[in-house]
Design a protein around this motif. Structure first.
Motif, PDB file in Angstrom:
ATOM      1  N   THR A 478       0.851  -1.202   0.000  1.00  0.00           N
ATOM      2  CA  THR A 478       0.000   0.000   0.000  1.00  0.00           C
ATOM      3  C   THR A 478       0.878   1.240   0.000  1.00  0.00           C
ATOM      4  OG1 THR A 478      -1.296  -1.237   1.590  1.00  0.00           O
ATOM      5  CG2 THR A 478      -2.063   0.986   1.076  1.00  0.00           C
ATOM      6  N   GLY A 479       1.894   1.170   0.857  1.00  0.00           N
ATOM      7  CA  GLY A 479       2.789   2.322   1.019  1.00  0.00           C
ATOM      8  C   GLY A 479       3.436   2.707  -0.292  1.00  0.00           C
ATOM      9  N   PHE A 480       3.828   1.718  -1.093  1.00  0.00           N
ATOM     10  CA  PHE A 480       4.457   1.992  -2.393  1.00  0.00           C
ATOM     11  C   PHE A 480       3.516   2.812  -3.270  1.00  0.00           C
ATOM     12  CE2 PHE A 480       4.610   0.688  -6.884  1.00  0.00           C
ATOM     13  CZ  PHE A 480       5.873   1.151  -7.233  1.00  0.00           C
ATOM     14  N   PHE A 481       2.240   2.380  -3.362  1.00  0.00           N
ATOM     15  CA  PHE A 481       1.284   3.064  -4.244  1.00  0.00           C
ATOM     16  C   PHE A 481       0.959   4.478  -3.732  1.00  0.00           C
ATOM     17  CE2 PHE A 481       0.677  -1.378  -5.414  1.00  0.00           C
ATOM     18  CZ  PHE A 481       0.767  -1.280  -6.792  1.00  0.00           C
ATOM     19  N   VAL A 482       0.826   4.589  -2.393  1.00  0.00           N
ATOM     20  CA  VAL A 482       0.555   5.928  -1.821  1.00  0.00           C
ATOM     21  C   VAL A 482       1.719   6.867  -2.158  1.00  0.00           C
ATOM     22  CG1 VAL A 482       0.299   7.249   0.328  1.00  0.00           C
ATOM     23  CG2 VAL A 482      -0.959   5.098   0.017  1.00  0.00           C
ATOM     24  N   GLY A 483       2.924   6.343  -1.954  1.00  0.00           N
ATOM     25  CA  GLY A 483       4.115   7.160  -2.189  1.00  0.00           C
ATOM     26  C   GLY A 483       4.221   7.586  -3.645  1.00  0.00           C
ATOM     27  N   GLN A 484       3.981   6.653  -4.553  1.00  0.00           N
ATOM     28  CA  GLN A 484       4.052   6.967  -5.976  1.00  0.00           C
ATOM     29  C   GLN A 484       3.012   8.010  -6.368  1.00  0.00           C
ATOM     30  OE1 GLN A 484       6.294   5.770  -8.462  1.00  0.00           O
ATOM     31  NE2 GLN A 484       7.364   5.217  -6.554  1.00  0.00           N
ATOM     32  N   THR A 485       1.822   7.881  -5.776  1.00  0.00           N
ATOM     33  CA  THR A 485       0.750   8.833  -6.089  1.00  0.00           C
ATOM     34  C   THR A 485       1.134  10.231  -5.597  1.00  0.00           C
ATOM     35  OG1 THR A 485      -0.796   7.010  -5.702  1.00  0.00           O
ATOM     36  CG2 THR A 485      -1.741   9.227  -5.953  1.00  0.00           C
ATOM     37  N   MET A 486       1.627  10.266  -4.358  1.00  0.00           N
ATOM     38  CA  MET A 486       2.057  11.551  -3.790  1.00  0.00           C
ATOM     39  C   MET A 486       3.093  12.193  -4.702  1.00  0.00           C
ATOM     40  SD  MET A 486       0.728  12.205  -0.685  1.00  0.00           S
ATOM     41  CE  MET A 486       1.732  12.653   0.702  1.00  0.00           C
ATOM     42  N   LYS A 487       4.040  11.391  -5.121  1.00  0.00           N
ATOM     43  CA  LYS A 487       5.125  11.874  -5.966  1.00  0.00           C
ATOM     44  C   LYS A 487       4.560  12.428  -7.278  1.00  0.00           C
ATOM     45  CE  LYS A 487       9.630  10.281  -7.627  1.00  0.00           C
ATOM     46  NZ  LYS A 487      10.397   9.052  -7.926  1.00  0.00           N
ATOM     47  N   ALA A 488       3.639  11.634  -7.875  1.00  0.00           N
ATOM     48  CA  ALA A 488       3.040  12.040  -9.141  1.00  0.00           C
ATOM     49  C   ALA A 488       2.270  13.357  -8.997  1.00  0.00           C
ATOM     50  CB  ALA A 488       2.115  10.946  -9.665  1.00  0.00           C
ATOM     51  N   MET A 489       1.711  13.562  -7.776  1.00  0.00           N
ATOM     52  CA  MET A 489       0.919  14.775  -7.557  1.00  0.00           C
ATOM     53  C   MET A 489       1.775  15.913  -6.965  1.00  0.00           C
ATOM     54  SD  MET A 489      -2.663  13.229  -6.150  1.00  0.00           S
ATOM     55  CE  MET A 489      -3.585  14.747  -6.347  1.00  0.00           C
ATOM     56  N   ALA A 490       3.077  15.689  -6.989  1.00  0.00           N
ATOM     57  CA  ALA A 490       4.021  16.705  -6.481  1.00  0.00           C
ATOM     58  C   ALA A 490       3.682  17.171  -5.064  1.00  0.00           C
ATOM     59  CB  ALA A 490       4.073  17.910  -7.430  1.00  0.00           C
ATOM     60  N   GLY A 491       3.243  16.203  -4.243  1.00  0.00           N
ATOM     61  CA  GLY A 491       3.001  16.508  -2.830  1.00  0.00           C
ATOM     62  C   GLY A 491       1.727  17.263  -2.554  1.00  0.00           C
ATOM     63  N   GLN A 492       0.943  17.499  -3.585  1.00  0.00           N
ATOM     64  CA  GLN A 492      -0.258  18.304  -3.342  1.00  0.00           C
ATOM     65  C   GLN A 492      -1.508  17.480  -3.109  1.00  0.00           C
ATOM     66  OE1 GLN A 492      -0.733  21.529  -6.087  1.00  0.00           O
ATOM     67  NE2 GLN A 492       1.317  22.333  -5.647  1.00  0.00           N
ATOM     68  N   GLY A 493      -1.386  16.181  -3.196  1.00  0.00           N
ATOM     69  CA  GLY A 493      -2.558  15.334  -2.958  1.00  0.00           C
ATOM     70  C   GLY A 493      -2.875  15.239  -1.480  1.00  0.00           C
ATOM     71  N   ASN A 494      -4.154  15.102  -1.172  1.00  0.00           N
ATOM     72  CA  ASN A 494      -4.596  14.932   0.206  1.00  0.00           C
ATOM     73  C   ASN A 494      -4.232  13.515   0.638  1.00  0.00           C
ATOM     74  OD1 ASN A 494      -6.075  14.291   2.483  1.00  0.00           O
ATOM     75  ND2 ASN A 494      -7.842  15.547   1.879  1.00  0.00           N
ATOM     76  N   PRO A 495      -3.274  13.363   1.563  1.00  0.00           N
ATOM     77  CA  PRO A 495      -2.761  12.033   1.896  1.00  0.00           C
ATOM     78  C   PRO A 495      -3.854  11.084   2.387  1.00  0.00           C
ATOM     79  CG  PRO A 495      -1.531  13.775   3.040  1.00  0.00           C
ATOM     80  CD  PRO A 495      -2.677  14.433   2.382  1.00  0.00           C
ATOM     81  N   LYS A 496      -4.789  11.631   3.124  1.00  0.00           N
ATOM     82  CA  LYS A 496      -5.844  10.781   3.688  1.00  0.00           C
ATOM     83  C   LYS A 496      -6.679  10.168   2.534  1.00  0.00           C
ATOM     84  CE  LYS A 496      -7.884  12.811   7.332  1.00  0.00           C
ATOM     85  NZ  LYS A 496      -9.023  13.554   7.874  1.00  0.00           N
ATOM     86  N   LEU A 497      -6.991  11.046   1.585  1.00  0.00           N
ATOM     87  CA  LEU A 497      -7.821  10.641   0.458  1.00  0.00           C
ATOM     88  C   LEU A 497      -7.062   9.640  -0.433  1.00  0.00           C
ATOM     89  CD1 LEU A 497     -10.655  11.538  -0.082  1.00  0.00           C
ATOM     90  CD2 LEU A 497      -9.795  13.260  -1.673  1.00  0.00           C
ATOM     91  N   ILE A 498      -5.762   9.932  -0.651  1.00  0.00           N
ATOM     92  CA  ILE A 498      -4.952   9.042  -1.492  1.00  0.00           C
ATOM     93  C   ILE A 498      -4.942   7.651  -0.890  1.00  0.00           C
ATOM     94  CG2 ILE A 498      -2.580   8.531  -2.227  1.00  0.00           C
ATOM     95  CD1 ILE A 498      -2.163  11.593  -2.478  1.00  0.00           C
ATOM     96  N   SER A 499      -4.753   7.611   0.397  1.00  0.00           N
ATOM     97  CA  SER A 499      -4.700   6.338   1.089  1.00  0.00           C
ATOM     98  C   SER A 499      -6.013   5.567   0.907  1.00  0.00           C
ATOM     99  CB  SER A 499      -4.417   6.615   2.561  1.00  0.00           C
ATOM    100  OG  SER A 499      -4.338   5.436   3.269  1.00  0.00           O
ATOM    101  N   GLN A 500      -7.115   6.293   1.050  1.00  0.00           N
ATOM    102  CA  GLN A 500      -8.436   5.651   0.869  1.00  0.00           C
ATOM    103  C   GLN A 500      -8.569   5.084  -0.548  1.00  0.00           C
ATOM    104  OE1 GLN A 500     -11.435   8.547   1.796  1.00  0.00           O
ATOM    105  NE2 GLN A 500     -10.957   8.513   4.012  1.00  0.00           N
ATOM    106  N   VAL A 501      -8.201   5.935  -1.538  1.00  0.00           N
ATOM    107  CA  VAL A 501      -8.367   5.536  -2.943  1.00  0.00           C
ATOM    108  C   VAL A 501      -7.482   4.333  -3.269  1.00  0.00           C
ATOM    109  CG1 VAL A 501      -7.975   6.293  -5.326  1.00  0.00           C
ATOM    110  CG2 VAL A 501      -9.085   7.833  -3.710  1.00  0.00           C
ATOM    111  N   VAL A 502      -6.240   4.378  -2.805  1.00  0.00           N
ATOM    112  CA  VAL A 502      -5.307   3.277  -3.069  1.00  0.00           C
ATOM    113  C   VAL A 502      -5.871   1.970  -2.524  1.00  0.00           C
ATOM    114  CG1 VAL A 502      -3.055   2.335  -2.390  1.00  0.00           C
ATOM    115  CG2 VAL A 502      -3.201   4.666  -3.262  1.00  0.00           C
TER     116      VAL A 502
END
Lengths: 508, 494
Positions: A478-502
């Motif tokens: 899970t952590g890998f996908f969350v991290g990749q998403t955050m990176k892709a969104m240049a840190g602007q993604g809502n971490p809570k939401l990303i985690s839920q979506v992942v």
């Protein structure tokens, strides 16, 4: 040597404190009109009175009397309507008259008390109290008296090691400090652990700061503390022989010196030795106490009433006036913060403890829905920043309004906590308002579920092996996908939401 | 014309104001008188011609400018050497302070100079005011102008002798147990110890802080009253000083008609009083009665204990007050010491004379743990009783009178044992204990000794004007007013 916890199983420590506080916020000295200023060139703030020249006479500083009465009222003391100054006669070059003007058996403030609420780890030292095991207990500390006196000058010994007198070839004296108004608070021997002693002095410091009577700097010596400690077998009521600890210039040293001394005394007694009444000096680098001198007989200071100062009569009007000037004290402030802002006890206490911090918090929290967030920023980020820079909160570039806005941006998920840290760093360096900083730097947090889903799907498509591994039981991915998403969104993604979506998409 | 230095304050101030003589001429006259008399009397420890002529020039300029002149304009004055006068040595007649130069000025000194006094110098005394004959001065004797074989009294012996020999018109002394009144008595001048708190003690080297009081010497009651006007009042630098709005000259000639003069029956016939002192005393009392005063008997039941209380409280305070003389910042230092304790011990052993050491050691002992409760505390209780005695006595009397001293001036070395010396203050000490004002004035020459006999008038606290009023009335029928000791009178028409 046994540890404190081990020692306290069999022994009870009995601790009393003497706390000397210079009234640094006053403009002039105790018995003359020389200015009070820390750090002036040596012997520039002197006059016939504080130099003890023949024929000079003392005139008491009324503002200092007001300060000590404030201290007495804040610590539940009885304010004595009539008290006297006494002469304490001893000969030493730092005391120009060769007597210190202090008070006699009746001081301005007699018979007070403070209650201490010990919480968390501090409870562990109180091995005898069942309620301490629950992580919180209250203890009552009697205050014998608070009396007024004058400070001595400062001696600098030249030629010896580390400025010590032993081995010195000569000594220099600076009388700028001579005659500085000093109040000495003496507690009853009611403290039972080093932690209680530390917390007592911390609480007293908070009270004095709230009263505005001193800057209470242990480093600069405007708050000095001596500890008297003895031990006795649990169940014993007779007091043991005590030693007096000096040279304590931080809360940590007070605690550590007492721990060492209690353990040392236990070792001496358990090996059949006796404790001598002595003055011991704490060496913080060696973390131990060293004998300064053994008191074989009581010092004879030949105390007698100071004939140059008539008995001091305080009128009811004066005491009432001082009472009307009393600010809200830390305990009351803490209770109000808990009630008004629904803060937990620990946070409320931390904010209420320092007047500048409390005032900053209240300004930021006014009309805010994100009080808890404000408290967190102040107690974590602000505290760390001030601690690292040694700056006072009022000198910082950020304003209460900026901190309130930051808490609001973070609390409403408009920016991520990571972004919040960045914004705070910018506030520290440049000041300004978080709204502007966020806008200028495009630091908006993306909380659009559809947009996040699109990015997560893309990453999953690019990493089919990892998706398969996850679905095969490697949930840690899970952590890998969350991290990749955050990176892709240049840190602007809502971490809570990303985690839920992942989680949702991986579960398929 | 009377010689300037034989004149009283009123003659000098009016003569100066009228232009009969300039302030500079007054200063000249003063230093001429000093040159003539002081080699014999040795009242001065230091002359201050520079300050004197600077002040005289300023006064002459002020008069030329036509401004209002201060009340003591161009009156020659001098100060006991325990009073700080800027730029002068303030030695307290001790080797300990032999080279100490005052960096600041006592309030009483400033007040006298600001009121127009021309400062002539500093006057000899018993070392740190410990004594009743000025014999304990580290810098030699002062000689009684009435008989150079005799002591001038003490501790303000120089102050009394300077006025009696016409070297100064007004001088200041300090009185801890009689140190103004007893030398005034021995030298045939008027000396006043005001109520404790009337005059600022700031800048006067302390002996017994709760007993010390500064006061003036003069050759007439009016001169002393004029000095009192200049001296009294609250000083922000001495928190034991009190506000005072009285004009001491205003009521001087009101007379004593109807006033109640208190006499302590047992005391007048006390042991140790010489017959001539008693005779002069009775004579003075009769004169007061003749002037219309009413004589009343009063009791001071605890007087016997005053001496004991004094020799406890005085040394205790002195011990502490003198502990600052430790050689570290100023004062005598024995060279070559390599250890602080040794430097203290040697410097103090060399710097202090015998009587000073006696009192320091006595005070140190009396204040020590275990001893304090046996002596100091009871002495304070005695003090309360004596103060109450006086208060109650003054419900029946306006003033109380008694001898200033049991005898007239004694010869050098005549009294060598300290206890007998202390007894010469038997009539003065209780007044310091109680804090009242008191004055000694000459009422004539003793029928046996031919020396001046002093008469003491004690007043209720802070009613010092009553004392001066009684003194002025008595003076008017004593034929002693303004007298300079015969050997030193400059003559001229009266």
């Amino acid at each position: 040597m046994k540890t404190l916890q081990e020692v306290l199983q069999d022994w009870e420590a009995v601790i009393g404190l003497e706390v000397h506080t210079e009234l640094t916020t006053l403009k002039t000295k105790m018995f003359c009109s020389c200015p009070l200023e820390f750090g002036a060139a040596p012997n520039t703030h002197t006059c016939p009175v504080c130099l003890g020249l023949p024929g000079a006479l003392p005139v008491p500083n009324k503002a200092a009397i007001q300060s000590i009465v404030k201290a007495g009222l804040a610590t539940n003391c009885q304010i004595m309507r009539r008290s006297m100054f006494y002469r304490k006669n001893y000969t030493y070059p730092d005391m120009p008259k060769n007597f210190q003007t202090t008070q006699g058996p009746v001081a301005f403030c007699m018979g007070g008390w403070l209650d201490l609420e010990i919480e968390g780890n501090g409870c562990k030292e109180r091995v005898d109290l069942p309620q301490a095991k629950t992580g919180s207990y209250t203890t009552h500390v009697g205050i014998t008296r608070i009396h007024m006196e004058e400070d001595a000058g400062k001696m600098v010994h030249i030629g010896g090691a580390e400025g010590r007198i032993s081995g010195a070839t000569h000594s220099l004296v600076d009388y700028n400090r001579a005659g500085t108004p000093l109040i000495e608070l003496v507690t009853e021997p009611d403290l039972r652990t080093p932690e209680e002693a530390r917390q007592f002095v911390q609480k007293l410091r908070q009270i004095y700061l709230a009263l505005g009577i001193s800057d209470c700097s242990m480093e600069e010596g405007s708050l000095r503390c001596d500890g008297n400690v003895s031990i006795r077998r649990r169940g014993e009521t007779k007091l043991g022989t005590r030693s007096e600890l000096k040279n304590i210039n931080s809360f940590k040293n007070l605690h550590d010196a007492l721990v060492y001394e209690i353990c040392r005394q236990a070792e001496v007694l358990e090996s059949g030795g006796v404790i001598r009444q002595e003055t011991r000096h704490y060496d913080p680098t060696e973390k131990r106490t060293i004998v300064m001198r053994v008191k074989e007989t009581a010092d004879d200071y030949r105390y007698f009433p100071e004939p140059d100062l008539a008995p001091y009569d305080l009128s009811d009007e004066f005491v009432d006036h001082v009472r009307s000037l009393m600010p809200e004290l830390p305990d009351a402030k803490k209770a109000r913060f808990m009630a008004d802002y629904a803060l937990p006890s620990k946070d409320a206490a931390a904010l209420a403890g320092d007047p500048a911090t409390a005032s900053f918090f209240e300004q930021a929290a006014a009309d805010s829905q994100y009080v808890k967030g404000i408290a967190n920023i102040i107690l974590n980020d602000v505290a760390a920043y001030l601690n690292a820079t040694g700056m006072g909160i009022s000198a910082a570039k950020f304003t209460p309004a900026a901190i309130a806005q930051l808490a609001q941006l973070q609390g409403s998920d408009a920016i991520s906590s990571k972004q919040a840290k960045e914004v705070f760093a910018i506030l520290c360096d440049e000041g300004g308002m978080p709204d502007d900083i966020v806008q200028q730097r495009g630091m908006k947090q993306v909380s659009d579920t559809a947009a996040i889903e699109a990015i997560v799907s893309g990453i999953m498509d690019a990493n089919p092996d990892k998706v398969a591994a996850y679905r095969g039981g490697k949930k840690g991915l899970t952590g890998f996908f969350v991290g990749q998403t955050m990176k892709a969104m240049a840190g602007q993604g809502n971490p809570k939401l990303i985690s839920q979506v992942v989680n949702k998409l991986l579960e398929g | 014309m009377t010689a300037i230095m034989d004149m009283d304050v009123a003659a000098i101030t009016s003569g100066f104001a009228a232009g009969d003589f300039s302030a500079t001429e007054i200063a000249d006259a003063a230093f001429e008188a000093i040159e003539a008399a002081d080699p014999q009397v040795k009242a001065f420890l230091e002359y201050t011609p520079e300050q004197a002529y600077a002040k005289a020039n300023a006064l002459d300029a002020a008069r030329a400018a036509g401004g209002v002149l201060p009340p003591l304009a161009a009156v020659p004055v001098a100060f006991k050497d325990n009073m700080n006068m800027l730029g002068t040595h303030t030695t307290c007649a001790s080797h300990m302070l032999e080279n100490y130069v005052s960096p600041y000025q006592a309030t009483c000194v400033s007040k006298m100079i600001d009121a127009g006094g021309i400062p002539l110098g500093k006057l000899n005394m018993d070392e740190f005011a410990f004594g009743s004959s000025t014999e304990t001065s580290a810098f030699g004797y002062t000689y009684n102008p009435w008989d150079l074989e005799r002591v001038p009294g003490g501790s303000s012996g120089g102050s009394a002798a300077a006025v009696a020999s016409g070297m100064a018109t007004l001088t200041l002394g300090s009185d801890t147990g009689g140190s103004i009144r007893q030398p005034a008595c021995f030298c045939g001048v008027v000396g006043m110890k005001p109520s404790y708190g009337m005059v600022s003690r700031y800048g006067v080297v302390a002996f017994g802080s709760s007993l010390d009081q500064v006061g003036p010497f003069g050759r007439s009651v009016a001169d002393v009253a004029a000095a009192m006007n200049a001296l009294v009042g609250h000083d922000t630098l001495d928190c034991t000083s009190q506000d005072c709005k009285v004009d001491f000259l205003a009521n001087l000639d009101q007379g004593v008609k109807g006033m109640r003069i208190g006499i302590v029956p047992g005391m007048t016939f006390a042991d140790g009083c010489t017959p001539e002192t008693l005779a002069a005393m009775h004579d003075a009392v009769a004169k007061l009665e003749g002037l219309g005063a009413q004589l009343v008997d009063v009791e001071l039941p605890h007087m016997d204990a005053a001496m004991s209380a004094y020799y406890i409280l005085g040394p205790c305070e002195a011990f502490s007050n003198l502990s600052r003389f430790d050689s570290v910042r100023y004062g005598h230092r024995t060279p070559g010491c390599h250890e602080l304790g040794q430097q203290y011990e040697k410097s103090r052993s060399e710097g202090f004379g015998q009587e000073a050491k006696r009192r320091i050691m006595l005070g140190s002992y009396l204040l020590s743990a275990g001893v304090y409760d046996k002596y100091y505390y009871p002495a304070q209780q005695v003090r309360t009783l004596i103060t109450r005695d006086y208060r109650e006595a003054f419900e029946r009397a306006d003033v109380i009178v008694m001898p200033s001293s049991p005898r007239t001036a004694f010869k050098f070395g005549e009294i060598s044992d300290p206890v007998s010396m202390h007894l010469s203050d038997m009539f003065t000490i209780s007044v310091n204990i109680a804090g009242n004002g008191s004055l000694s004035m000459p009422v004539g020459l003793g029928r046996d000794s031919g020396l001046p006999v002093g008469f003491q008038i004690i007043g209720p606290q802070f009613q010092d004007e009553k004392i001066l009023r009684v003194a002025a009335a008595l003076e008017s029928c004593c034929d002693f007013r303004g007298r300079v000791a015969p050997a030193f009178a400059k003559g001229g028409e009266a």
